[in-house]
Design a protein around this motif. Structure first.
Motif, PDB file in Angstrom:
ATOM      1  N   UNK A 288       0.825  -1.198   0.000  1.00 29.17           N
ATOM      2  CA  UNK A 288       0.000   0.000   0.000  1.00 29.17           C
ATOM      3  C   UNK A 288       0.866   1.258   0.000  1.00 29.17           C
ATOM      4  N   UNK A 289       1.987   1.203   0.717  1.00 28.22           N
ATOM      5  CA  UNK A 289       2.841   2.388   0.833  1.00 28.22           C
ATOM      6  C   UNK A 289       3.704   2.604  -0.410  1.00 28.22           C
ATOM      7  N   UNK A 290       4.295   1.521  -0.936  1.00 28.71           N
ATOM      8  CA  UNK A 290       5.257   1.664  -2.034  1.00 28.71           C
ATOM      9  C   UNK A 290       4.730   1.157  -3.376  1.00 28.71           C
ATOM     10  N   UNK A 291       3.609   0.451  -3.367  1.00 26.04           N
ATOM     11  CA  UNK A 291       2.971  -0.212  -4.513  1.00 26.04           C
ATOM     12  C   UNK A 291       3.385  -1.686  -4.574  1.00 26.04           C
ATOM     13  N   UNK A 292       2.431  -2.494  -4.962  1.00 29.08           N
ATOM     14  CA  UNK A 292       2.676  -3.932  -5.068  1.00 29.08           C
ATOM     15  C   UNK A 292       3.736  -4.234  -6.126  1.00 29.08           C
ATOM     16  N   UNK A 293       3.813  -3.377  -7.161  1.00 30.91           N
ATOM     17  CA  UNK A 293       4.785  -3.580  -8.233  1.00 30.91           C
ATOM     18  C   UNK A 293       6.212  -3.532  -7.709  1.00 30.91           C
ATOM     19  N   UNK A 294       6.497  -2.567  -6.845  1.00 30.80           N
ATOM     20  CA  UNK A 294       7.846  -2.428  -6.293  1.00 30.80           C
ATOM     21  C   UNK A 294       8.180  -3.604  -5.365  1.00 30.80           C
ATOM     22  N   UNK A 295       7.238  -4.003  -4.531  1.00 36.91           N
ATOM     23  CA  UNK A 295       7.488  -5.122  -3.612  1.00 36.91           C
ATOM     24  C   UNK A 295       7.715  -6.414  -4.388  1.00 36.91           C
ATOM     25  N   UNK A 296       6.931  -6.642  -5.422  1.00 37.72           N
ATOM     26  CA  UNK A 296       7.119  -7.838  -6.253  1.00 37.72           C
ATOM     27  C   UNK A 296       8.459  -7.790  -6.980  1.00 37.72           C
ATOM     28  N   UNK A 297       8.858  -6.582  -7.386  1.00 40.03           N
ATOM     29  CA  UNK A 297      10.164  -6.409  -8.039  1.00 40.03           C
ATOM     30  C   UNK A 297      11.291  -6.839  -7.105  1.00 40.03           C
ATOM     31  N   UNK A 298      11.192  -6.437  -5.841  1.00 40.61           N
ATOM     32  CA  UNK A 298      12.215  -6.798  -4.854  1.00 40.61           C
ATOM     33  C   UNK A 298      12.190  -8.303  -4.592  1.00 40.61           C
ATOM     34  N   UNK A 299      11.002  -8.861  -4.435  1.00 40.81           N
ATOM     35  CA  UNK A 299      10.872 -10.280  -4.127  1.00 40.81           C
ATOM     36  C   UNK A 299      11.387 -11.173  -5.249  1.00 40.81           C
ATOM     37  N   UNK A 300      11.259 -10.713  -6.491  1.00 44.93           N
ATOM     38  CA  UNK A 300      11.639 -11.553  -7.646  1.00 44.93           C
ATOM     39  C   UNK A 300      12.983 -11.176  -8.262  1.00 44.93           C
ATOM     40  N   UNK A 301      13.693 -10.248  -7.611  1.00 52.42           N
ATOM     41  CA  UNK A 301      14.976  -9.787  -8.163  1.00 52.42           C
ATOM     42  C   UNK A 301      15.976 -10.939  -8.261  1.00 52.42           C
ATOM     43  N   UNK A 302      16.635 -11.044  -9.408  1.00 56.27           N
ATOM     44  CA  UNK A 302      17.615 -12.108  -9.641  1.00 56.27           C
ATOM     45  C   UNK A 302      19.023 -11.567  -9.434  1.00 56.27           C
ATOM     46  N   UNK A 303      19.771 -12.245  -8.568  1.00 55.55           N
ATOM     47  CA  UNK A 303      21.140 -11.804  -8.290  1.00 55.55           C
ATOM     48  C   UNK A 303      22.146 -12.517  -9.184  1.00 55.55           C
TER      49      UNK A 303
END
Length: 303
Positions: A288-303
């Motif tokens: 809600x604060x940062x948007x679901x798109x940003x949170x999903x981006x962080x969760x799925x980030x590939x290192x």
């Protein structure tokens, strides 16, 4: 039968397994990891071959043995949240910690357990001798070994029973997460004597013989002063939370995501995964604060 099982499972010769067992303590790599509160912790990690043998011992023999219900670490389905939830309805909490927990559990402690508890119907003295060689580092358990966590749970079964017996009389909830003992109750002024009572149990018990309470980490708390169990907070409403300070830190990291160094990004991604199981509503709040798109981006980030 143990050596035959190891040989068949890993396709290794009996001679190789025996040689590795005889030199097991030389087959560890030593390194240090930082502690949360400063300083370092020494870890001894078995090399690849020894680790494989320990994994088979853990999965095919130790893992299937029953542990005391008070145990809430190193078990399938167990978690820090489950451990905290046992105490969420109580007002008063006591935490007790042991000095050098794994290191304090010795070859003789494990031997005493194995004598009293048959691991397998065909188990014999040769199996016991081989297991002890493969799971001990210089005659003790060590942090980093695959088998140390489960063995510690098994060897502490008598201790868990003894502590729970005195807790039941006084309506105290008892749980143990590795070397952390948690006692909680709604009755005031009864937890103060528990460290002394547990010390008396440690002096009398057959095994483990060398556990010592770390008095510097004994901690009393209540819902008035915020109760913390295995890193989680119990709120006044009896809910489990990661706590305000941790939430503030996570929000800050999410905000700085694009400029974070790689290690911080890995930490944040891992902690968000942890929050999904511990406090999923916090993930919703982040969306809600940062948007679901940003949170999903962080969760799925590939290192």
């Amino acid at each position: 039968m143990l050596i035959e099982h190891l040989s068949d499972t890993l396709i290794l010769t009996n001679d190789f397994i025996n040689d590795l067992a005889d030199t097991a303590s030389k087959n560890y790599n030593k390194f240090s990891v930082p502690k949360k509160n400063g300083g370092t912790r020494v870890v001894y990690q078995p090399n690849k071959e020894l680790k494989l043998l320990q994994r088979v011992i853990h999965d095919d023999f130790l893992k299937i043995l029953p542990v005391h219900p008070a145990c809430s670490a190193y078990l399938d389905g167990a978690s820090v949240k489950e451990n905290a939830e046992r105490h969420k309805n109580n007002k008063y909490l006591l935490r007790i910690d042991f000095v050098d927990f794994f290191k304090s559990i010795t070859h003789n402690d494990i031997l005493s357990f194995l004598i009293e508890n048959k691991i397998h119907p065909q188990w014999n003295d040769n199996d016991t001798e081989l297991l002890l060689k493969l799971v001990c580092y210089n005659g003790r358990l060590t942090m980093g070994s695959v088998t140390s966590p489960m063995i510690s749970n098994l060897v502490c079964n008598k201790l868990d029973k003894a502590i729970e017996s005195i807790c039941n009389i006084q309506d105290i909830i008892y749980s143990r997460y590795a070397d952390d003992i948690y006692l909680s109750t709604n009755t005031p002024n009864i937890l103060g004597m528990m460290p002394k009572k547990i010390t008396n149990i440690l002096r009398k018990i057959d095994y483990p013989k060398h556990l010592i309470i770390n008095t510097s980490k004994t901690q009393h708390s209540s819902k008035k002063t915020r109760m913390t169990i295995t890193g989680l907070k119990i709120t006044n409403m009896g809910t489990i939370s990661i706590g305000r300070e941790k939430k503030r830190e996570i929000r800050s990291l999410v905000h700085k995501w694009d400029t974070l160094p790689i290690e911080k990004k890995k930490y944040l991604q891992g902690y968000l995964s942890y929050c999904v199981s511990v406090e999923p509503l916090f993930i919703n709040a982040l969306c809600e604060k940062f948007s679901a798109k940003i949170i999903k981006k962080i969760q799925s980030y590939k290192f």
